[in-house]
Design an enzyme around this catalytic site. Sequence first.
Site, PDB file in Angstrom:
ATOM      1  N   ASP A  70      38.288 -11.737  59.949  1.00  0.00           N
ATOM      2  CA  ASP A  70      38.807 -11.513  61.308  1.00  0.00           C
ATOM      3  C   ASP A  70      38.566 -12.686  62.269  1.00  0.00           C
ATOM      4  O   ASP A  70      38.736 -12.528  63.481  1.00  0.00           O
ATOM      5  CB  ASP A  70      38.149 -10.254  61.903  1.00  0.00           C
ATOM      6  CG  ASP A  70      38.773  -8.975  61.370  1.00  0.00           C
ATOM      7  OD1 ASP A  70      40.009  -8.844  61.474  1.00  0.00           O
ATOM      8  OD2 ASP A  70      38.037  -8.126  60.849  1.00  0.00           O
ATOM      9  N   GLU A  78      38.725 -14.072  70.694  1.00  0.00           N
ATOM     10  CA  GLU A  78      38.424 -13.444  71.989  1.00  0.00           C
ATOM     11  C   GLU A  78      37.178 -12.550  71.929  1.00  0.00           C
ATOM     12  O   GLU A  78      36.411 -12.466  72.894  1.00  0.00           O
ATOM     13  CB  GLU A  78      39.603 -12.572  72.427  1.00  0.00           C
ATOM     14  CG  GLU A  78      39.289 -11.694  73.616  1.00  0.00           C
ATOM     15  CD  GLU A  78      40.460 -10.820  74.029  1.00  0.00           C
ATOM     16  OE1 GLU A  78      40.850  -9.931  73.261  1.00  0.00           O
ATOM     17  OE2 GLU A  78      40.982 -11.048  75.117  1.00  0.00           O
ATOM     18  N   ASP A  79      36.981 -11.909  70.781  1.00  0.00           N
ATOM     19  CA  ASP A  79      35.897 -10.929  70.688  1.00  0.00           C
ATOM     20  C   ASP A  79      34.514 -11.559  70.662  1.00  0.00           C
ATOM     21  O   ASP A  79      33.515 -10.873  70.849  1.00  0.00           O
ATOM     22  CB  ASP A  79      36.097 -10.053  69.439  1.00  0.00           C
ATOM     23  CG  ASP A  79      37.364  -9.245  69.550  1.00  0.00           C
ATOM     24  OD1 ASP A  79      37.668  -8.800  70.674  1.00  0.00           O
ATOM     25  OD2 ASP A  79      38.064  -9.073  68.539  1.00  0.00           O
ATOM     26  N   ARG A 133      31.654  -9.197  61.304  1.00  0.00           N
ATOM     27  CA  ARG A 133      32.135 -10.210  62.251  1.00  0.00           C
ATOM     28  C   ARG A 133      31.001 -10.956  62.962  1.00  0.00           C
ATOM     29  O   ARG A 133      31.260 -11.897  63.713  1.00  0.00           O
ATOM     30  CB  ARG A 133      33.071  -9.554  63.295  1.00  0.00           C
ATOM     31  CG  ARG A 133      34.321  -8.938  62.675  1.00  0.00           C
ATOM     32  CD  ARG A 133      35.410  -8.719  63.698  1.00  0.00           C
ATOM     33  NE  ARG A 133      35.789  -9.977  64.321  1.00  0.00           N
ATOM     34  CZ  ARG A 133      36.587 -10.092  65.385  1.00  0.00           C
ATOM     35  NH1 ARG A 133      37.081  -9.009  65.931  1.00  0.00           N
ATOM     36  NH2 ARG A 133      36.890 -11.259  65.902  1.00  0.00           N
ATOM     37  N   ARG A 159      32.910  -0.651  69.322  1.00  0.00           N
ATOM     38  CA  ARG A 159      32.287  -1.976  69.171  1.00  0.00           C
ATOM     39  C   ARG A 159      31.350  -2.333  70.324  1.00  0.00           C
ATOM     40  O   ARG A 159      30.458  -3.158  70.167  1.00  0.00           O
ATOM     41  CB  ARG A 159      33.386  -3.048  69.115  1.00  0.00           C
ATOM     42  CG  ARG A 159      34.402  -2.859  68.012  1.00  0.00           C
ATOM     43  CD  ARG A 159      33.798  -3.133  66.639  1.00  0.00           C
ATOM     44  NE  ARG A 159      34.772  -2.898  65.593  1.00  0.00           N
ATOM     45  CZ  ARG A 159      35.686  -3.794  65.235  1.00  0.00           C
ATOM     46  NH1 ARG A 159      35.746  -4.959  65.834  1.00  0.00           N
ATOM     47  NH2 ARG A 159      36.528  -3.509  64.271  1.00  0.00           N
ATOM     48  N   HIS A 192      40.083  -1.842  71.470  1.00  0.00           N
ATOM     49  CA  HIS A 192      39.432  -2.526  72.589  1.00  0.00           C
ATOM     50  C   HIS A 192      40.115  -2.156  73.909  1.00  0.00           C
ATOM     51  O   HIS A 192      41.295  -1.795  73.925  1.00  0.00           O
ATOM     52  CB  HIS A 192      39.539  -4.048  72.419  1.00  0.00           C
ATOM     53  CG  HIS A 192      38.679  -4.600  71.334  1.00  0.00           C
ATOM     54  ND1 HIS A 192      39.197  -5.257  70.247  1.00  0.00           N
ATOM     55  CD2 HIS A 192      37.324  -4.619  71.184  1.00  0.00           C
ATOM     56  CE1 HIS A 192      38.194  -5.655  69.452  1.00  0.00           C
ATOM     57  NE2 HIS A 192      37.057  -5.278  70.000  1.00  0.00           N
ATOM     58  N   CYS A 243      43.650 -11.617  71.861  1.00  0.00           N
ATOM     59  CA  CYS A 243      42.583 -11.765  70.850  1.00  0.00           C
ATOM     60  C   CYS A 243      42.528 -13.153  70.242  1.00  0.00           C
ATOM     61  O   CYS A 243      41.507 -13.556  69.717  1.00  0.00           O
ATOM     62  CB  CYS A 243      42.803 -10.830  69.665  1.00  0.00           C
ATOM     63  SG  CYS A 243      43.252  -9.202  70.089  1.00  0.00           S
TER      64      CYS A 243
HETATM   65  C1  CIR Z   1      38.839  -6.103  64.223  1.00  0.00           C
HETATM   66  O1  CIR Z   1      38.918  -4.922  63.891  1.00  0.00           O
HETATM   67  O2  CIR Z   1      37.821  -6.567  64.708  1.00  0.00           O
HETATM   68  C2  CIR Z   1      40.038  -6.996  63.982  1.00  0.00           C
HETATM   69  N1  CIR Z   1      40.743  -6.549  62.832  1.00  0.00           N
HETATM   70  C3  CIR Z   1      40.964  -6.993  65.178  1.00  0.00           C
HETATM   71  C4  CIR Z   1      40.340  -7.567  66.411  1.00  0.00           C
HETATM   72  C5  CIR Z   1      41.281  -7.586  67.553  1.00  0.00           C
HETATM   73  N2  CIR Z   1      40.678  -8.099  68.716  1.00  0.00           N
HETATM   74  C6  CIR Z   1      40.986  -7.693  69.957  1.00  0.00           C
HETATM   75  O3  CIR Z   1      41.729  -6.754  70.144  1.00  0.00           O
HETATM   76  N3  CIR Z   1      40.372  -8.307  70.967  1.00  0.00           N
END
Ligand code: CIR
Length: 279
Positions: free
Chosen positions: A60, A65-66, A85, A130, A160, A247
């Site tokens: 991922d 962004e995360d 992650r 999360r 999110h 993201c």
């Molecule tokens: C996840 O589940 O972490 C990734 N497959 C998708 C993350 C998407 N990020 C976001 O919406 N900020």
Amino acid sequence: MITAITRDVSPRIAECELTYLGRMPIDAARAQRQLDDYRTVLERHGAVVEKLRGDAAYPDSCFVEDTAIVLDEVAVLCNLGVASRQGETGLIARVLSKFREVVRISPPATIEGGDVLRAGRTLFAGLSTRTNREGIAALARLAAGFGYKVIHAKLGGSLHLKSACTAIDDDTLLLNPNWADTAAFRGYKLVSVPEEEPWAANVLRVNTTVCVQDGFPRTAELVAQVAQKVELVDTSELMKAEGALTCLSILIETAGEQPSLWRRPSLSIPQTYSQDHAG
Ligand code: CIR
């Protein structure tokens, strides 16, 4: 000036985390082409794009962004809420240290950048699978020191907060009212995505342009009534991994200076910030 940090698609993106979507085959090469097109759009609208290498260890890792919440004064490195992650932040911390002092949110607090929506000096934070209460509290204490207010936004139905709500401009939010509780956003003009386009609430502002996911024509029309310019961007292959437009980048205001001028060696080692350290 805006610098956008982006990261190539992992060859193992098909093994991504999924929360609300069922698993579908994902074509990593097509996803990478869409990311490259996205980077081109950012560049065309005036951003300087940093293109980091992908990492097969982290399916991922293109969803940068995360990993961080970048404020004007400081970059907050996230403790991501899913084990697969958590290692993504190492490279990001090194890159962010070129632009900002880096502080870290540590366990038991978890938080992901996708759950934090900035509107001026207000940060809306979504409690999600999360981001936990400790994560929101740690962010609130840290950000308060710089004059930001953190408001808890209730969330249900999306991974999110920013899949459910993003800003079209400083006063106007686009949201899916079935996923984000409108009560948190009192005082803002609210535009709701049409029922048939539930995934459309994630738009990306780059200077005066608002990027809307291709395939959501009614939302694009609504956004065009507010924004100076609208651009459609197709990241449909990345959407299969539950990723939205925001993201794929961390946007940093860099006030015109080149990154090398911002580098301050004493700040290159990320500091730690957690509940325990919050005082
Ligand atoms: C996840 O589940 O972490 C990734 N497959 C998708 C993350 C998407 N990020 C976001 O919406 N900020």
